[in-house]
Design a protein around this motif. Structure first.
Motif, PDB file in Angstrom:
ATOM      1  N   LEU B  22       0.786  -1.329   0.117  1.00  0.00           N
ATOM      2  CA  LEU B  22       0.092  -0.041  -0.057  1.00  0.00           C
ATOM      3  C   LEU B  22       0.848   1.230  -0.008  1.00  0.00           C
ATOM      4  O   LEU B  22       0.740   2.307  -0.844  1.00  0.00           O
ATOM      5  CB  LEU B  22      -0.853  -0.035   1.252  1.00  0.00           C
ATOM      6  N   VAL B  23       1.867   1.265   0.826  1.00  0.00           N
ATOM      7  CA  VAL B  23       2.889   2.536   0.949  1.00  0.00           C
ATOM      8  C   VAL B  23       3.647   2.770  -0.284  1.00  0.00           C
ATOM      9  O   VAL B  23       3.486   3.824  -0.689  1.00  0.00           O
ATOM     10  CB  VAL B  23       3.751   2.393   2.251  1.00  0.00           C
ATOM     11  N   ARG B  25       2.749   1.593  -3.337  1.00  0.00           N
ATOM     12  CA  ARG B  25       1.816   2.265  -4.425  1.00  0.00           C
ATOM     13  C   ARG B  25       1.584   3.750  -4.299  1.00  0.00           C
ATOM     14  O   ARG B  25       1.263   4.423  -5.261  1.00  0.00           O
ATOM     15  CB  ARG B  25       0.528   1.309  -4.500  1.00  0.00           C
ATOM     16  N   LEU B  26       1.251   3.969  -2.917  1.00  0.00           N
ATOM     17  CA  LEU B  26       0.717   5.496  -2.636  1.00  0.00           C
ATOM     18  C   LEU B  26       1.936   6.404  -2.954  1.00  0.00           C
ATOM     19  O   LEU B  26       1.748   7.393  -3.675  1.00  0.00           O
ATOM     20  CB  LEU B  26       0.562   5.686  -1.290  1.00  0.00           C
ATOM     21  N   TYR B  27       3.245   6.154  -2.808  1.00  0.00           N
ATOM     22  CA  TYR B  27       4.476   6.872  -3.001  1.00  0.00           C
ATOM     23  C   TYR B  27       4.428   7.141  -4.510  1.00  0.00           C
ATOM     24  O   TYR B  27       4.733   8.121  -5.188  1.00  0.00           O
ATOM     25  CB  TYR B  27       5.745   6.316  -2.594  1.00  0.00           C
ATOM     26  N   LEU B  29       2.061   6.559  -6.862  1.00  0.00           N
ATOM     27  CA  LEU B  29       0.788   7.178  -7.473  1.00  0.00           C
ATOM     28  C   LEU B  29       0.952   8.755  -7.127  1.00  0.00           C
ATOM     29  O   LEU B  29       0.964   9.574  -8.296  1.00  0.00           O
ATOM     30  CB  LEU B  29      -0.298   6.681  -6.813  1.00  0.00           C
ATOM     31  N   ASP B  30       1.557   9.080  -6.072  1.00  0.00           N
ATOM     32  CA  ASP B  30       1.922  10.574  -5.578  1.00  0.00           C
ATOM     33  C   ASP B  30       2.947  11.034  -6.801  1.00  0.00           C
ATOM     34  O   ASP B  30       2.580  12.295  -7.149  1.00  0.00           O
ATOM     35  CB  ASP B  30       2.420  10.804  -4.190  1.00  0.00           C
ATOM     36  N   ARG B  32       3.598   9.999  -9.612  1.00  0.00           N
ATOM     37  CA  ARG B  32       3.003   9.954 -11.112  1.00  0.00           C
ATOM     38  C   ARG B  32       1.916  11.170 -11.423  1.00  0.00           C
ATOM     39  O   ARG B  32       1.821  11.920 -12.111  1.00  0.00           O
ATOM     40  CB  ARG B  32       2.578   8.537 -11.675  1.00  0.00           C
ATOM     41  N   LEU B  33       1.263  11.241 -10.018  1.00  0.00           N
ATOM     42  CA  LEU B  33       0.094  12.265 -10.176  1.00  0.00           C
ATOM     43  C   LEU B  33       0.585  13.737 -10.430  1.00  0.00           C
ATOM     44  O   LEU B  33       0.460  14.645 -11.151  1.00  0.00           O
ATOM     45  CB  LEU B  33      -0.670  12.323  -8.834  1.00  0.00           C
ATOM     46  N   VAL B  36       1.904  13.914 -14.042  1.00  0.00           N
ATOM     47  CA  VAL B  36       0.678  14.425 -14.849  1.00  0.00           C
ATOM     48  C   VAL B  36       0.165  15.739 -14.653  1.00  0.00           C
ATOM     49  O   VAL B  36      -0.251  16.438 -15.612  1.00  0.00           O
ATOM     50  CB  VAL B  36      -0.273  13.071 -14.891  1.00  0.00           C
ATOM     51  N   GLU B  37       0.263  16.180 -13.379  1.00  0.00           N
ATOM     52  CA  GLU B  37      -0.738  17.348 -13.288  1.00  0.00           C
ATOM     53  C   GLU B  37       0.166  18.532 -13.783  1.00  0.00           C
ATOM     54  O   GLU B  37      -0.430  19.616 -14.411  1.00  0.00           O
ATOM     55  CB  GLU B  37      -0.672  17.700 -11.602  1.00  0.00           C
ATOM     56  N   ALA B  39       2.369  18.196 -16.277  1.00  0.00           N
ATOM     57  CA  ALA B  39       1.945  18.006 -17.950  1.00  0.00           C
ATOM     58  C   ALA B  39       0.696  18.699 -18.321  1.00  0.00           C
ATOM     59  O   ALA B  39       0.519  19.750 -19.075  1.00  0.00           O
ATOM     60  CB  ALA B  39       2.021  16.617 -18.183  1.00  0.00           C
ATOM     61  N   VAL B  40      -0.450  18.679 -17.461  1.00  0.00           N
ATOM     62  CA  VAL B  40      -1.740  19.147 -17.629  1.00  0.00           C
ATOM     63  C   VAL B  40      -1.757  20.633 -17.710  1.00  0.00           C
ATOM     64  O   VAL B  40      -2.063  21.370 -18.557  1.00  0.00           O
ATOM     65  CB  VAL B  40      -2.780  18.399 -16.770  1.00  0.00           C
TER      66      VAL B  40
END
Lengths: 237, 46
Positions: B22-23, B25-27, B29-30, B32-33, B36-37, B39-40
């Motif tokens: 879980l930890v 995957r959270l790191y 995703l954080d 990657r988000l 992407v933010e 880039a947007v």
């Protein structure tokens, strides 16, 4: 990690600490049970984690059920996230019960599983349904059809929860009855009951923390997917 | 006692593996988000 809830991390930490203390007290402070009443008296100490694991799995099935109803009623994103979180945690705690129970059964009964016991068989089926939900979510493309199917199976799985929870009251074969309720059969020593209640409290905290963190994970995945879609749209137009 | 040890090892392993995964995957995703933010927002400013 800016997006991760501090409450989730704190509750998980507190829960893990409490669970470790429960284990320590269960092994060092709680007395042993009457050796004449049990084949393997020392093995009873499994209940300090095994029983809270089972209760947490039922809490997870409740989340799964509420999420399934919310998904069918409103097609809400929160409902879908509750299905994801509920099934993840139900599988975690369900596997803990299904793995540890037969190990205790081997010591106490001489056999790991009793195919004539309603509690064991309905719980095994429930864990199998949960495993299917988690694998189906990971292997099928995300869409309304997949979500409808998973929510329907989640509702079916929840129907087994009251049967499993009350199986030892209605139809007891081998699995011990509900031990926290005072009865002639249970007759728990106060120290054992105190450690068990500490275990319940710790696992509820751990469950709450893991539920918050798992929900955060699914929310972040959903946002990432939305932003990637937005970027793709921008590149096309 | 061996059975008891095995049962607790299985439950500790499950909880430990879940929290660890879980930890991680959270790191992941954080990070990657955040990328992407960025880039947007760069895409929108163009």
């Amino acid at each position: 990690m800016a997006g991760v809830s501090r409450a989730g991390i704190m509750l998980t930490g507190l829960g893990l600490t409490g669970a470790a203390l429960t284990l320590l007290l269960g092994f060092t402070w709680a007395p042993t049970v009457d050796p004449s009443a049990w084949n393997s008296p020392e093995a009873y100490r499994i209940l300090y984690w095994h029983v809270p694991f089972a209760w947490c799995s039922f809490l997870a099935y409740c989340i799964l059920f509420i999420g399934s109803v919310a998904w069918y009623a409103r097609r809400s994103e929160l409902g879908w996230r509750m299905i994801c979180t509920g099934s993840d945690l139900a599988l975690l705690f369900g596997l803990g019960v299904v793995i540890s129970g037969p190990i205790w059964g081997s010591a106490e009964w001489g056999v790991p599983w009793d195919w004539g016991d309603l509690r064991l068989n309905t719980y095994g089926l429930l864990t199998g349904v949960t495993l299917f939900l988690v694998l189906a979510r990971g292997s099928q493309p995300d869409g309304q059809g997949t979500r409808d199917t998973i929510a329907a199976i989640g509702l079916f799985g929840f129907a087994l929860v009251p049967v499993t929870a009350l199986a030892t009251t209605w139809y007891q074969e081998r699995h011990p009855g509900i031990v926290v309720i005072e009865s002639e059969e249970s007759g728990l020593a106060p120290e054992i009951l105190a450690v068990m209640l500490m275990g319940f409290a710790s696992f509820v905290l751990l469950f709450a923390g893991l539920a918050i963190l798992t929900d955060t994970l699914h929310r972040m995945e959903s946002r990432l997917s939305h932003l990637q879609h937005q970027l793709d749209e921008g590149a096309v137009h | 006692m061996t059975e008891l040890g095995l049962a607790y090892a299985a439950m500790i392993g499950l909880i430990g593996a879940y929290v660890y995964r879980l930890v991680i995957r959270l790191y992941d995703l954080d990070a990657r988000l955040a990328a992407v933010e960025d880039a947007v927002s760069a895409d929108e400013s163009e």
